[in-house]
Design an enzyme around this catalytic site. Structure first.
Site: not given
Length: 1716
Positions: A657-658
């Site tokens: 998700g980063e």
């Protein structure tokens, strides 16, 4: 009537065909069936002309007629069937049935090629079945079944499939329930026929009839119309029996080399996409499997099509129940096939491949359905696969087991009741087969690539047994939940029971016990299996060689450990990826290079979380970054479209998700893509931006949270100018947009569920997501896993992937050690399930199952030696007895007590430490029974009969007595009612509070429950101890001792139940072999000692009495020589006697031991040791009566039973002597001491008289309680070769010890007795023993005589034990020593150096007393033995005397030097003339106290030194005179050296003038006499001079010249000494000078005159000696002393003797020389 009988002619075919043809003619419609009627008539006419011939046409379809005739007469039947007219078809069908059932029709029916007429008839019959007439349906079924059953006809290929299809259609569309049941039965019978023939590869086989009722087990029960089942069963049986009876007409076996034909059902109705793929693979298999017979080929064909029919509809269609019924029927038929499959199907590779490719796919597809009948059928089929085919289907079973069974089992909250009950029943069947359980664990739980099936079964059953967690929502009713719980517990019990049965079988077959099986790493026997429940042998037995290997436990342990460690690493990775990778690398599960780690992540076969993989790949650490690069570089994107490449790339992980992590991954992806496709984009930047854009588009298009979706134009606009400033083609971007929007990019494991709920369903289903926590599991809300199309497709992909690989190896194991690993997995869940159920349920069946589980679990863990697990089960079972809280007991707790007793009896050999829990329960039962009888436990100790062990009489029921005697107020009863913890030693001891009447009543009721357990059951455990093995009985005794100690230490109610049982146990097991009994007694001995030292006098007395009883019984057994069992048995008496603080106990022990010994004296052997140790301890007791009592017994033993003491071992006599020695130290009565010494003398006399029996001895094993001194051991080593001498060792050593006693009388008496014994009985000793006696007994007596360590062995010399040796004793000892040497010189001659050393020690003493003793002893020794001494012995004696004379000088000089620092004050009245000064004015006050003491000490030492030196000179002179004739020159030289040394000492002492003055003043102050220094010097020189004169006169052996020189030298020294008295400076003036100096001669003072007077006799002797020289000698030596003679003449003498002697020497010696 006659016409009907002859209708059809005389042939057999005519008789069969005639009547039906006639009936067809009658029933046919003439206008509509004109051709049929004419054909029938023609056929009848033809039949009339035919008759049976002996020869048969092999190509003819009918028996007995030609092929053309057969086709002609059968054609009307075919036409009749094709009319679809009921009245015509019925006789045609009847005719066809008879043709097949009577064996008239024959041949192979397989298409139009062979036997086309029969093929057409069968096809026509099948068509008739579809016309919808109820009456015809049964007829069609009967014909088809008879055709299949007919042994003369072989229906094959498409014809066979058409028959099956027709029966299917009748079943699905039958007009009545009865017809449908018949159709189902016919199909089942057809399957049975086809596969039975295929099994035997023959048509002529015995076929059983199907059971119609069993076919309705899962479905179609609603079709039963009253007697339908009965009717259908008769229908099938009739058809099957109709075909029997024509054995001579059966069809010959078709050849196996005929061309095989692949006939399939029409693809328009039976084929799907997956089936097409399977057939393509199957074709490859078939092409290489030549040689398969037609019969088996048909079996394969039917099986494949049954599988196709079963998976025709992969999803449930609620509006079409017919299709669902068809699927169900197919599965039922497959079940029948699998259940009846024989060994051929297990060993045939092609059939196994068909199972894998078709049946497994069918099970997979049908698993999505929630129809219960289908699930039940699937479960049954799977059970057959597991039971019979598991060796060839390892991978498939590993997939289906989690999907079919575990998926349902692990659903606790919302399961289907029937479905889960099906699974539980299936698991119960599996658990009943021990080999299946073992194989599951070995091949799956120990296989890294397989799920942990066994572990998940056990944990799933635990979850079910515990029920839904509290506060959770469930669809189950209370009854259903309870049913699940009980069934799951039952399964767990079955599992552990099967494990135990398998273990027992293997141990029995191998004929080995547990410990041998664990020490051995190899299996003791081949692989064997238990029979399956249906009576057929299992898969492993019939086919052990197929894809299987025999594995040992060690290999499996390594694989199991590897798997557990790998799963630990995976679990850690799924939480913290970096830590997980580090762990896997450190444990060498993954290589340490980035490429190997990347390959591990990419393969992901172990349950790695894809999200965590993506998260790790996006890390920026160096190693993680290298792994990501290696991961991306492992992809080949060559010639791939960009969208296809990115989709392919993202299949193995989920993007993190980063944004930064995504950026790193996409950057590397772009680089790799451009490298694989150089011409795709201008630069990698373009691919990078486009990849990022595609990811954003995928999220935008398929995330439901995004409301405003991106359209195509937006996507194109966002990507303008990304190709190095240029735009990518819009068509390209538009196509990419459509591709992403229409087909989401997702991982293989992604599903439509929300991301928060997504998990890797496949890995979770297969159990590769880690090992579950055993008890503290957390139930999450979940629906049945795997029941969706995505999961099915994934598993199908696994099948496809594995189909091209080699088969997995199926492992078999016969080593029972594998059970250890299984128990490690299952014991926790089982313990939790049994415990929770037993605690929460009062249902008798459920609790009984749990207790059975405990029993089986204890059996397995105990036999396998798993101490922790065994103790856990035993402890839990013991806790559930509730004996520690009797007021709360129920029937289940009483059952637990019974289970505990059963465990003790059945598995006693393996319980080890767990015996303590069991015996604690038995103790508490007895306690409760005792309370029930109203007895007071506190007084139970005194109430126990103090008699021999007898069988206890059963006591009456005590509930009423409990009430009558008012024992309800007994504190012990109140404590029990209150209850306590299981671990508390005394039940209720720490509890407090009031007891209500209700509790009392409940307690009484519970005592009634305990009446189910009688005393016989309790006693049986103890009586059964006789059957325990050697290890078990020791453990049993240890545990019973612990329980007994807990009973006796109870603060409220001490009891002796276990103590009495210990005595009984000892009695029961006393006849065991000695080694075992010795181990038992080691435990009992420590126990008796511990309890015997108890502060509770009653307990201690009871224990001692019990010990006495056992000892009396043990002493009844005769003990052989050299054994030590009696000693060990009596050892507790010794220890308690030594350590007990109770006077009563010590006195009791003495009385008991006395009683035992005197009553069993003839049997006592090694026990004498302990007896004497007891009396030894009593000898030093503080109580006089104990001492007297013990000594009285000792007196009787020594006087009356002395021969028994040493019958077996000389060490016993040693103990007796030590005991008597202890009595000599008695402080109460001197008579005892004297008598004890007298008994020692008595023992010596007995020994001398031969009063002891000489027997073989064993070396002392250290069992004696008394200490053994080093001297004893040394002496014993010399006596080992002499049996009789060994008895003297303790006596002599004991007397030697007594010589150092603190009491003078004892020392004197013992010394006297010792030497008297040696002198009186020494002639009995061997030479070797004498050496030992001398070195170990005699010489140690004189250790204190050495002046090096102490002054002398006088009363002032400390002994080793702190005692003193009286001078009288010392002198007597020295003389006795010399007497021994003189008397036994021949034997003791080697000891002469030691004797001389001892005497020299006396001479070395600085005290006159010991020196005198030494002088006397030495003179006597030389006087008696001088003539027998050798030259070397004389040399040794003289050297010793010389050493004695010289060794004290350094110490003496050191003492003298201490006077140098002492200043003695001068007299104030003294004058400067020291010669005339007087010391009378000095007093003690003039010297300091310390100096005064030092001076006094020096004076004392000087006097002693002078006296000793004079004694030595005297003894050497005497020795010389008495033994002159025995001395040689070397001896004489030593004597000369002795004289020279002493005279030198004397001269040196007198030369210390300053010292002499100090000594003189000190003596004046002390008012004591001065040391005789002058006398010492005079005596020394006088003796020396006399010796030399005598030597010159009498000894011719000595060199005369040397002696003369020595004589002149001595005389010269004497002259110098005398002249030094006349002039102080004379000696210094003796140096030669060149200038003559004149001196004044002054008158002598008084002091000098006194000195000269003291030396005058010596001077006269010297002058006389010189005068006696011969003329030549005088001439030779006179020049050396002439100047001295002149000085004498000049000197003033106090005596005329000097002038007279000088005159003589001048006249006799010098005169002749001067005037010859």
């Amino acid at each position: 009537m006659l016409a009907s009988q002859t209708l059809g002619g005389p042939s057999r075919c005519g008789r069969v065909l005639g009547p039906p043809l006639d009936k067809i003619i009658k029933n046919a419609a003439w206008r509509k069936h004109t051709h049929l009627v004419s054909s029938c008539k023609s056929a009848l006419d033809k039949l009339e002309t035919l008759s049976d011939t002996g020869l048969s046409d092999p190509t003819s379809p009918l028996l007995g007629i030609s092929s053309s005739d057969a086709n002609f007469v059968l054609n009307p039947i075919l036409l009749a069937l094709e009319t679809n007219y009921v009245k015509v078809a019925e006789p045609a069908l009847e005719c066809t049935f008879k043709l097949f059932s009577l064996g008239v029709a024959r041949g192979e029916i397989h298409g139009n090629v062979s036997n086309p007429i029969l093929y057409k008839i069968v096809e026509a019959v099948c068509k008739v079945g579809g016309i919808g007439e109820e009456s015809l349906e049964l007829a069609v079924l009967r014909v088809l079944l008879s055709a299949i059953r007919c042994p003369c006809v072989l229906i094959r290929g498409d014809c066979l499939l058409n028959v099956v299809r027709t029966c299917y259609n009748v079943y699905l569309r039958g007009l009545s329930g009865t017809n449908q049941i018949c159709a189902k039965s016919v199909l089942a019978q057809i399957m049975l026929i086809v596969f039975t023939r295929a099994e035997e590869d023959s048509i002529d086989v015995s076929i059983k009839t199907v059971s119609v009722s069993e076919l309705l087990e899962f479905s179609d029960k609603n079709l039963n119309e009253g007697s339908s089942i009965y009717h259908c069963q008769n229908f099938v049986s009739e058809v099957m029996s109709a075909s029997e009876g024509v054995p001579d007409l059966k069809l010959s076996q078709p050849s196996k080399d005929q061309e095989l034909q692949n006939v399939e059902l029409k693809t328009s109705k039976w084929e799907e996409e997956e089936i097409g793929e399977l057939e393509a693979k199957e074709g490859g298999v078939e092409s290489g499997s030549g040689g398969v017979s037609k019969i088996r080929e048909d079996g394969f064909l039917v099986f494949k099509n049954l599988c196709k029919l079963s998976m025709k509809f992969s999803s449930q269609e609620n509006d079409d129940q017919i299709l669902l019924r068809g699927k169900t029927l197919s599965l039922e038929l497959l079940k029948a096939v699998m259940d009846n499959g024989g060994s051929i199907w297990r060993s045939n590779v092609r059939f196994l491949n068909v199972i894998k490719q078709y049946l497994c796919l069918s099970l997979l597809k049908n698993s999505a359905l929630s129809v219960m009948s289908i699930f039940q059928l699937q479960s049954c089929i799977f059970m057959s696969l597991l039971t019979k085919y598991r060796t060839g289907l390892k991978d498939e079973i590993g997939i289906f087991f989690p999907m079919l069974i575990l998926r349902v089992l692990e659903n606790v909250l919302q399961p289907s009741f029937v479905q889960k009950m099906t699974v539980l029943n299936l698991l119960e069947k599996i658990a009943a087969d021990s080999q299946i359980i073992i194989d599951i664990f070995v091949n799956y739980d120990c296989d890294v690539d397989s799920p942990n099936i066994f572990e998940r079964i056990v944990n799933g059953l635990l979850k079910t047994a515990l029920g839904p967690p509290p506060a959770s929502t469930t669809t189950l009713s209370a009854v259903q939940d309870l049913t699940f719980r009980h069934e799951s517990v039952n399964c767990l019990v079955s599992i552990i029971k099967s494990m135990g049965a398998w273990m027992d079988q293997k141990l029995t077959i191998g004929d080995s016990d547990l410990r041998k099986s664990f020490k051995s790493d190899t299996a003791a026997e081949g692989h064997s299996t238990l029979t399956a429940e249906d009576g057929t042998v299992s898969d492993c037995e019939l086919q052990p060689e197929m894809n299987s290997e025999l594995s040992n436990a060690a290999t499996l342990e390594q694989r199991r450990a590897y798997k557990i460690e790998l799963q630990k690493g995976v679990s850690l990775f799924n939480r913290k990826p970096s830590k997980g990778i580090e762990f896997l690398i450190n444990t060498k599960k993954v290589g340490n290079s980035p490429e190997e780690v990347a390959a591990f992540l990419k393969s992901n076969t172990t349950g790695l979380n894809e999200a965590m993989i993506g998260d790790y790949l996006g890390e920026r650490e160096d190693f993680a970054l290298k792994v990501m690069h290696a991961y991306v570089d492992s992809f080949d994107f060559k010639s791939m479209d960009f969208g296809e490449a990115i989709r392919f790339f993202l299949q193995g992980f989920r993007l993190p998700g980063e944004a930064q992590k995504i950026d790193r991954i996409m950057e590397k992806f772009a680089e790799r893509y451009c490298k694989c496709n150089p011409n795709s984009f201008t630069s990698a930047d373009t691919a990078y931006v486009l990849a990022y854009s595609v990811i954003m588009l995928n999220t935008d298009a398929h995330n439901s949270m995004v409301k405003d979706k991106m359209n195509k134009s937006d996507f194109i606009r966002n990507n303008r100018g990304i190709d190095d400033g240029k735009d990518l083609p819009e068509e390209y971007l538009g196509a990419l947009y459509d591709q992403i929007v229409n087909n989401e990019i997702k991982m293989n494991a992604d599903s439509s569920v929300p991301q928060s709920m997504q998990a890797n369903s496949l890995n979770k289903l297969l159990g590769l997501d880690g090992i579950l926590n055993l008890v503290t599991w957390k139930q999450t809300e979940e629906k049945a896993l795997g029941a969706n199309g995505l999961l099915i497709r994934q598993i199908q992909e696994q099948f496809k992937a594995k189909s091209g690989k080699s088969e997995s190896v199926y492992h078999s194991v016969s080593d029972v050690a594998i059970l250890r690993f299984m128990v490690e997995v299952c014991w926790g869940p089982m313990l939790a399930a049994y415990s929770v159920t037993l605690d929460q349920s009062d249902d008798r069946i459920a609790t009984t199952q749990c207790l059975q589980g405990f029993r089986h679990a204890v059996h397995v863990t105990a036999v396998m030696g798993m101490q922790t697990q065994r103790d856990a089960f035993v402890t839990s079972a013991a806790k559930f007895t509730f004996l520690h809280c009797a007021a709360d007991m129920k029937q289940k707790n009483v059952d637990a007590v019974k289970a505990i007793i059963s465990i003790a009896i059945e598995d006693g050999n393996h319980l080890q430490e767990s015996w303590e829990h069991i015996l604690t329960c038995l103790s508490r039962i007895e306690h409760l029974q005792l309370l029930g009888e109203g007895s007071s436990t506190e007084t139970s100790i005194l109430s126990v009969p103090n008699t021999e062990i007898d069988e206890k009489v059963p006591k009456p029921s005590g509930i009423q007595s409990l009430k009558k005697k008012g024992s309800l107020q007994n504190p012990a009863v109140m404590a029990v009612v209150r209850g306590g913890s299981y671990d508390s030693a005394a039940v209720g001891a720490n509890s407090s509070g009031l007891v209500t009447p209700e509790q009392i009543n409940q307690f009484i009721a519970n005592l009634n429950l305990l009446e189910q357990i009688g005393s016989s059951e309790l006693n049986h455990v103890f009586v059964h101890s006789q059957r325990l093995n050697s290890e078990a009985i020791v453990a049993f005794v240890k545990a019973l001792c612990k329980v007994s100690i807990a009973e006796l230490q109870s603060p409220t109610d001490p009891r002796v139940f276990s103590l009495t049982k210990l005595v009984e146990i000892a009695h029961y097991n006393m006849n065991r072999i000695r080694l075992v009994w010795f181990r038992i007694w080691n435990v009992l001995s420590d126990f008796f000692v511990s309890v015997g030292l108890s502060e509770n006098l009653s307990v201690a007395i009871f224990v001692m009495d019990s010990l006495r009883q056992l000892a009396m019984k043990f002493l009844e057994r005769e003990e052989l020589a050299n054994y030590n069992f009696q000693n060990e048995f009596l050892r507790p008496f010794v220890i308690v006697m030594q350590k007990s603080n109770s006077i009563e106990i010590r006195e009791l022990i003495v009385r008991y031991v006395s009683q035992m010994v005197l009553s069993r004296v003839s049997n006592v052997k090694s026990g004498w040791k302990s007896v004497f140790m007891v009396f030894t301890a009593a000898a030093v007791d503080e109580r006089k009566n104990i001492v007297l009592l013990a000594f009285g017994t000792m007196e009787k033993i020594v006087r009356e039973y002395f021969p028994h003491i040493s019958e077996t071992d000389a060490s016993t006599f040693s103990d007796c002597v030590r005991c008597l020695i202890k009595f000599t130290n008695s402080k109460f009565d001197s008579d005892i001491s004297l008598n004890a010494i007298g008994f020692l003398r008595f023992c010596a006399i007995k020994l001398a008289e031969g009063g002891l029996v000489c027997a073989d001895k064993s070396p002392d094993n250290g069992s004696s309680v008394s200490a053994v001194t080093k001297n004893d051991r040394d002496l014993q080593s010399f006596a080992d070769s002499d049996d009789h001498a060994s008895y003297w060792v303790p006596l002599l050593a004991g007397l030697s010890e007594l010589t150092s006693d603190s009491k003078l009388a004892i020392r004197k008496s013992s010394t006297e007795v010792l030497f008297n014994v040696l002198k009186g009985h020494g002639h009995l000793f061997s030479r070797a023993f004498w050496i030992g006696v001398f070195s170990s007994v005699v010489l140690p007596l004189f250790n204190g005589a050495s002046p090096v360590k102490q002054d002398s062995p006088t009363s002032k010399s400390p002994r080793p034990d702190g005692s003193t040796w009286d001078p009288e004793i010392s002198a007597a000892a020295a003389q006795s020593l010399v007497d021994l040497v003189i008397r036994f010189f021949n034997v003791l001659r080697p000891q002469l150096p030691n004797v001389v050393s001892i005497l020299a020690g006396y001479l070395k003493s600085t005290k006159q007393g010991p020196a005198s003793t030494g002088v006397s002893a030495t003179y006597r020794l030389t006087g008696e033995l001088g003539s027998r001494f050798s030259k070397d012995e004389w040399q040794e004696i003289l050297l010793a005397i010389k050493e004695a004379a010289t060794s004290t000088l350094p110490g003496f000089v050191k003492i003298l030097r201490s006077m140098d620092d002492i200043k003695v004050p001068e007299n104030s009245r003294s004058s400067t003339n020291t010669e005339t000064s007087s010391d009378h004015g000095l007093t003690k006050d003039d010297l300091e106290e310390d100096n005064l003491q030092t001076s006094a000490y020096v004076v004392s030492k000087m006097k002693s030194f002078i006296a000793v030196q004079l004694l030595i000179m005297q003894v050497i002179t005497d020795i010389y005179k008495a033994n002159l004739q025995f001395l040689v020159a070397s001896n004489i030289n030593i004597i000369v050296e002795i004289f020279s040394s002493i005279t030198s000492h004397a001269q040196q002492l007198n030369s210390e003038t300053v010292l002499q003055k100090k000594i003189k003043k000190v003596c004046s102050i002390l008012e004591t006499s001065e040391p005789p220094m002058v006398h010492f010097e005079n005596e020394a020189y006088q003796n020396y001079l006399n010796f030399l004169q005598d030597l010159i006169r009498n000894n011719s052996s000595a060199p005369k010249e040397m002696n003369l020189r020595s004589l002149v030298a001595v005389c010269e020294k004497i002259l110098l000494i005398y002249l030094s008295c006349t002039d102080y400076n004379y000696a210094r003036r003796q140096k030669p000078v060149e200038i003559l100096v004149t001196h004044w001669i002054l008158p002598l003072g008084v002091a000098k005159k006194e000195k000269m007077a003291a030396r005058t006799p010596l001077l006269v002797s010297a002058l006389n000696a010189l005068n006696c020289l011969e003329k030549d000698s005088c001439r030779k030596y006179i020049a050396d002393i002439f100047h001295l003679l002149v000085d004498l003449v000049r000197s003033d003498h106090s005596s005329n003797e000097v002038q007279h002697a000088l005159s003589n020497i001048f006249q006799a010696c010098i005169g002749p020389i001067i005037m010859p």
